[in-house]
Scaffold this motif. Sequence first.
Motif, PDB file in Angstrom:
ATOM      1  N   GLU A   1     -15.731 -18.770 -34.729  1.00 41.24           N
ATOM      2  CA  GLU A   1     -16.924 -19.564 -34.430  1.00 41.24           C
ATOM      3  C   GLU A   1     -18.178 -18.699 -34.519  1.00 41.24           C
ATOM      4  OE1 GLU A   1     -16.477 -22.450 -30.969  1.00 41.24           O
ATOM      5  OE2 GLU A   1     -14.602 -21.320 -30.849  1.00 41.24           O
ATOM      6  N   LYS A   2     -18.106 -17.481 -33.990  1.00 38.17           N
ATOM      7  CA  LYS A   2     -19.261 -16.582 -34.060  1.00 38.17           C
ATOM      8  C   LYS A   2     -19.644 -16.299 -35.508  1.00 38.17           C
ATOM      9  CE  LYS A   2     -18.237 -14.194 -29.707  1.00 38.17           C
ATOM     10  NZ  LYS A   2     -17.804 -12.929 -29.078  1.00 38.17           N
TER      11      LYS A   2
ATOM     12  N   SER B   1     -20.916 -24.770 -27.755  1.00 39.23           N
ATOM     13  CA  SER B   1     -19.511 -24.369 -27.694  1.00 39.23           C
ATOM     14  C   SER B   1     -18.612 -25.337 -26.940  1.00 39.23           C
ATOM     15  CB  SER B   1     -19.411 -22.984 -27.033  1.00 39.23           C
ATOM     16  OG  SER B   1     -19.876 -23.049 -25.694  1.00 39.23           O
TER      17      SER B   1
ATOM     18  N   PHE C   1     -21.358 -19.377 -36.968  1.00 38.62           N
ATOM     19  CA  PHE C   1     -22.719 -19.465 -36.434  1.00 38.62           C
ATOM     20  C   PHE C   1     -23.653 -18.550 -37.214  1.00 38.62           C
ATOM     21  CE2 PHE C   1     -21.246 -21.119 -32.125  1.00 38.62           C
ATOM     22  CZ  PHE C   1     -21.974 -22.302 -32.219  1.00 38.62           C
ATOM     23  N   ARG C   2     -23.164 -17.352 -37.564  1.00 41.53           N
ATOM     24  CA  ARG C   2     -23.998 -16.422 -38.340  1.00 41.53           C
ATOM     25  C   ARG C   2     -24.255 -16.960 -39.746  1.00 41.53           C
ATOM     26  NH1 ARG C   2     -20.387 -12.422 -36.000  1.00 41.53           N
ATOM     27  NH2 ARG C   2     -21.419 -11.358 -34.257  1.00 41.53           N
TER      28      ARG C   2
ATOM     29  N   ARG D   1     -13.319 -25.814 -32.743  1.00 42.78           N
ATOM     30  CA  ARG D   1     -13.438 -26.014 -31.289  1.00 42.78           C
ATOM     31  C   ARG D   1     -12.337 -26.934 -30.779  1.00 42.78           C
ATOM     32  NH1 ARG D   1     -19.238 -27.148 -32.592  1.00 42.78           N
ATOM     33  NH2 ARG D   1     -20.226 -25.099 -32.699  1.00 42.78           N
TER      34      ARG D   1
ATOM     35  N   LYS E   1     -26.953 -19.500 -39.436  1.00 44.16           N
ATOM     36  CA  LYS E   1     -28.253 -18.894 -39.153  1.00 44.16           C
ATOM     37  C   LYS E   1     -28.847 -18.212 -40.378  1.00 44.16           C
ATOM     38  CE  LYS E   1     -30.453 -15.370 -36.258  1.00 44.16           C
ATOM     39  NZ  LYS E   1     -30.261 -14.355 -35.177  1.00 44.16           N
TER      40      LYS E   1
ATOM     41  N   GLU F   1     -16.168 -20.835 -24.005  1.00 45.32           N
ATOM     42  CA  GLU F   1     -16.261 -19.505 -24.629  1.00 45.32           C
ATOM     43  C   GLU F   1     -15.832 -19.571 -26.096  1.00 45.32           C
ATOM     44  OE1 GLU F   1     -14.620 -14.925 -24.005  1.00 45.32           O
ATOM     45  OE2 GLU F   1     -14.234 -16.464 -22.489  1.00 45.32           O
ATOM     46  N   ILE F   2     -16.723 -19.140 -26.998  1.00 42.97           N
ATOM     47  CA  ILE F   2     -16.437 -19.250 -28.428  1.00 42.97           C
ATOM     48  C   ILE F   2     -15.554 -18.096 -28.888  1.00 42.97           C
ATOM     49  CG2 ILE F   2     -18.598 -20.459 -28.811  1.00 42.97           C
ATOM     50  CD1 ILE F   2     -19.734 -17.962 -30.095  1.00 42.97           C
ATOM     51  N   ASN F   3     -14.813 -18.335 -29.984  1.00 49.00           N
ATOM     52  CA  ASN F   3     -13.954 -17.283 -30.531  1.00 49.00           C
ATOM     53  C   ASN F   3     -14.645 -16.576 -31.699  1.00 49.00           C
ATOM     54  OD1 ASN F   3     -13.591 -18.883 -32.876  1.00 49.00           O
ATOM     55  ND2 ASN F   3     -11.800 -19.897 -31.988  1.00 49.00           N
ATOM     56  N   THR F   4     -13.957 -15.603 -32.281  1.00 49.45           N
ATOM     57  CA  THR F   4     -14.545 -14.764 -33.334  1.00 49.45           C
ATOM     58  C   THR F   4     -14.928 -15.591 -34.568  1.00 49.45           C
ATOM     59  OG1 THR F   4     -13.205 -12.901 -32.582  1.00 49.45           O
ATOM     60  CG2 THR F   4     -14.168 -12.741 -34.783  1.00 49.45           C
TER      61      THR F   4
END
Length: 360
Positions: A241-242, A53, A245-246, A276, A249, A236-239
């Motif tokens: 980015e999350k 991050s 990431f999913r 970012r 994955k 701290e990552i934001n929504t």
Amino acid sequence: MNKELTKKTLPSVEQAQTNKHLITYLQQRARSVLDQLIPDGSNVVLLDYPNNSNVGDSLIWLGEVKYLQSRNITPRYVCDMDNYNAKKLEKIIDDRTIILMHGGGNFGTIWPKEQAFREQVLKDFRGVKTIQLPQTITFENKEKTHETAKVISAHGNYTILTRGIPSFEFASQVFDANVQLSPDMAFFIGAIERVPEPLFDRFVLSRTDHEKASNWIHDLAESGSHLSIDVNDWLEINTYEKFLFRVEKYSESLRKHTDANNIQLLGLWNMLANIRMKRGIDLLGRGRVIITDRLHVHILSILMNKPHVVIDNAHKKIGNFHHTWTEGYPRAKFVTSASEAIQASDGFDGIFNDKLKIAE
């Protein structure tokens, strides 16, 4: 190995009085090194995508990609530390192959996982031309220095680009490699024109990891009581980015069959890196003047044309870079304490605010 380099051998940055002049100057310095090391028609691979991050790591990555795009070079293989596969990479190695290793400040003992990965690649591909993109080098014990030196010597075809004179001098003396000096790759992003309107007198972006020098934030709060100050880090990552990431994955099993060299994944990684960077721009946009102990806040502030004050981190990474490349640039002040930081930031008021632009 290269002869010892001193500050006197570097061209002056005195003419780089605006951010665009300085950015162009540093891009030209980097190109003068990289263009000779990477001939046209090279088979390039780019390793060690920073899948974390930290905005600074993404700025370096985006600069690396921008440089390659400016040369019309598309990497044939990319990876992060987790999906590196030597057998897959070996299939595309030929006499034109150049392995590029991601730049940053993790060469040495401070970040052992990244250093272990770097040395594993050197062991896996001995003799293959490998270029370490600009790094800051820090070793805290002689045993690990000797161990790394043996790996580099056994490889036999290694170039190390360093971001500061102390790293250059250290690597030139210790490693059997082609050692050269080159600015950080993030400058290839270029000038950033759209900057948010500030909400506070000062925005303080302070390290929260083990490279932090001291508890200077507490001292800063006391010294700057006359100012509105916002304090944060940029980890701290934001929504969004999350979500990405999913996507990365849950698409892993499919990509093993359809994207052996991670070229499709490169698009997702570049998207994440840009998000970012936008997060970093929004954070720095919150303050009329920036105060920081992160090197890439210094660099991003230059790209954004933001007046800023830098305090060195625990390993002198910012100071060494500043003294090598950006000393004399009028929108950046280098200090050693919180009280000096407030005084230096006050000096920007009424000179470089968001309504008054230096003539380009």
